[in-house]
Design an enzyme around this catalytic site. Structure first.
Site, PDB file in Angstrom:
ATOM      1  N   ASP A 200      87.814 -77.986  -2.393  1.00 44.75           N
ATOM      2  CA  ASP A 200      88.928 -78.626  -1.684  1.00 44.75           C
ATOM      3  C   ASP A 200      88.450 -79.943  -1.063  1.00 44.75           C
ATOM      4  O   ASP A 200      87.613 -79.942  -0.157  1.00 44.75           O
ATOM      5  CB  ASP A 200      89.426 -77.680  -0.581  1.00 44.75           C
ATOM      6  CG  ASP A 200      90.700 -78.165   0.076  1.00 44.75           C
ATOM      7  OD1 ASP A 200      91.177 -79.269  -0.273  1.00 44.75           O
ATOM      8  OD2 ASP A 200      91.229 -77.438   0.941  1.00 44.75           O
ATOM      9  N   GLU A 226      91.011 -79.107  -5.550  1.00 41.55           N
ATOM     10  CA  GLU A 226      92.208 -79.184  -4.702  1.00 41.55           C
ATOM     11  C   GLU A 226      92.301 -80.522  -3.967  1.00 41.55           C
ATOM     12  O   GLU A 226      91.310 -80.985  -3.397  1.00 41.55           O
ATOM     13  CB  GLU A 226      92.134 -78.025  -3.698  1.00 41.55           C
ATOM     14  CG  GLU A 226      93.280 -77.951  -2.703  1.00 41.55           C
ATOM     15  CD  GLU A 226      93.262 -76.614  -1.944  1.00 41.55           C
ATOM     16  OE1 GLU A 226      92.851 -75.584  -2.534  1.00 41.55           O
ATOM     17  OE2 GLU A 226      93.650 -76.592  -0.766  1.00 41.55           O
ATOM     18  N   GLU A 252     100.026 -79.117  -0.585  1.00 42.33           N
ATOM     19  CA  GLU A 252     100.209 -78.624   0.786  1.00 42.33           C
ATOM     20  C   GLU A 252     100.787 -79.700   1.697  1.00 42.33           C
ATOM     21  O   GLU A 252     101.353 -79.386   2.739  1.00 42.33           O
ATOM     22  CB  GLU A 252      98.881 -78.106   1.346  1.00 42.33           C
ATOM     23  CG  GLU A 252      97.818 -79.177   1.528  1.00 42.33           C
ATOM     24  CD  GLU A 252      96.484 -78.601   2.003  1.00 42.33           C
ATOM     25  OE1 GLU A 252      95.749 -78.069   1.170  1.00 42.33           O
ATOM     26  OE2 GLU A 252      96.185 -78.701   3.192  1.00 42.33           O
ATOM     27  N   HIS A 302      99.641 -72.237  -0.292  1.00 41.83           N
ATOM     28  CA  HIS A 302      98.728 -72.687   0.752  1.00 41.83           C
ATOM     29  C   HIS A 302      99.002 -71.848   1.995  1.00 41.83           C
ATOM     30  O   HIS A 302     100.152 -71.644   2.373  1.00 41.83           O
ATOM     31  CB  HIS A 302      98.990 -74.168   1.064  1.00 41.83           C
ATOM     32  CG  HIS A 302      98.140 -74.713   2.163  1.00 41.83           C
ATOM     33  ND1 HIS A 302      98.566 -74.798   3.470  1.00 41.83           N
ATOM     34  CD2 HIS A 302      96.876 -75.180   2.153  1.00 41.83           C
ATOM     35  CE1 HIS A 302      97.593 -75.313   4.205  1.00 41.83           C
ATOM     36  NE2 HIS A 302      96.561 -75.560   3.434  1.00 41.83           N
TER      37      HIS A 302
END
Ligand code: CA
Length: 388
Positions: A200, A226, A252, A302
């Site tokens: 991420d 991500e 998200e 998320h």
């Protein structure tokens, strides 16, 4: 039944250690719960995404802006309320904090609707496809230490998350491409060749930096990459998707069906990660889910925040149709933060105990079966941590 009052509770405590991701370090955990009260004594709980001072600002939007639009309405009319509020907020924020604030209210209205119907949220949302979901554990947050120390720490932490029973793990990056690749190599060494790990970036890279890191992740067999680039950079997303083997995930920081439409039509994502506590609540999540499936894009929600957010997501994952379906379809996972979070572990009268469930079942969490979200926050706990 009528809504009589909407109360926001912003909770905070100092973390035992400072944690970081690519945009900032933080030393305090916060949560923003929303409570919708009715004239018949039924109460619904929701949660708004947004830490720290964002939560304080969102509380003002919930109580000062949205509450007067909702008091006196029938709480079951959640789509009616959603559109009425959205239409009046439209000129002042189609994304971001106004929609985060609306999300918490909408989730609480769904909790009330479930309690009135005597049905858990997943049944109300269309039905229960599964009675448990697998859980991935994220951790491996940044610390103020050099890359070599952090790599050693990430390796140990990835082993601990795997040993705790989670089905996959996710790490942060954000030191810069060369050091970030070293971190990812350490995690692959930690978990071994056959365990799923994700990376991420919290949108810290340019497209060329993301390509450099992504090529290394291709070699390491990472499961997804991500938020590699800024959420506004749809061209960057598209380019990465075309040029990398690793799945590109994100979303998200996107809001409502209208924001998601462009992300999905642009074929920016291999995996969509809608945040129910930010994008507009359960009402809007269900529309975004339909839109994602319209574009044959799998969804892995998320998840951030307290036990209220975790419960809402358990229901939504239970009610998610398999895509495209089959005898052995790929299944959604629950995102679970393995770092210190009392608002998730201690908020409820009966805790969800996700970590215990994961350890006992080899990586699964069950769906709450009581009406609505199926959880009851402890008011004494809230009073102890409430800062606003
Ligand atoms: Ca993320």
């Amino acid at each position: 039944m009528k809504v009589t009052e909407i109360v926001s509770h912003v909770l905070q405590y100092d973390l035992p250690e400072e944690l970081g991701y690519s945009q900032q370090f933080y030393a305090r955990r916060s949560a923003h719960l929303v409570e919708v009260r009715t004239d018949e004594g039924l109460t619904g709980w929701g949660e708004c995404f947004g830490p720290g001072n964002i939560a304080l600002a969102n509380k003002a939007i919930v109580e000062t802006v949205i509450q007067p639009m909702v008091v006196g309405r029938d709480p079951v009319d959640r789509d009616v309320i959603w559109h009425d509020v959205y239409n009046r907020l439209r000129d002042h924020g189609q994304k971001g904090m106004p929609i985060q604030a609306l999300s918490g209210v909408d989730i609480a209205l769904w909790d009330i609707a479930g309690k009135i119907a005597g049905l858990p949220l997943c049944k109300l949302a269309g039905g229960q496809f599964r009675d448990r979901v697998s859980v991935y554990g994220y951790g491996m947050m940044l610390r103020r230490e050099d890359a070599a120390c952090l790599a050693a720490r990430f390796k140990d932490e990835s082993v601990a998350i795997k040993d705790a029973g989670f089905v996959a793990t996710k790490m942060k990056v954000g030191l810069g491409p060369a050091d970030d690749i070293r971190l990812a190599e350490a995690v692959r060494r930690g978990v071994g060749d056959d365990f799923r790990f994700m990376v991420d970036a919290n949108h810290c890279y340019t497209t060329s930096e993301a390509l450099e890191v992504g090529r290394a992740l291709d070699e390491l067999g990472a499961y997804w990459f991500e938020e590699p680039v800024a959420p506004e950079d749809h061209d960057g997303y598209r380019e990465l998707r075309t040029r990398l083997k690793t799945r590109i995930s994100g979303g998200e920081a996107e809001f409502t069906r209208w924001g998601w439409r462009h992300l999905l039509e642009g074929r920016c994502l291999d995996i969509a990660q809608p945040e129910v506590c930010a994008l507009g609540g359960v009402s809007e999540y269900l529309k975004v889910l339909a839109l994602a499936h319209t574009h044959f894009t799998p969804v892995v929600n998320h998840v951030w925040g307290s036990a209220v957010a975790v419960a809402a997501n358990l229901h939504l994952l239970a009610a998610m149709p398999p895509l495209p379906g089959g005898l052995y379809p790929s299944e959604p996972m629950l995102e679970f933060d393995t770092t210190d979070n009392r608002f998730r572990d201690e908020l409820l009268v009966e805790p969800l105990d996700i970590q215990g469930q994961v350890a006992r079942t080899g990586g699964f969490a069950s769906i709450p079966s009581s009406p609505g979200l199926g959880v009851e926050p402890d008011r004494d706990f809230i009073a102890r941590y409430e800062v606003a």
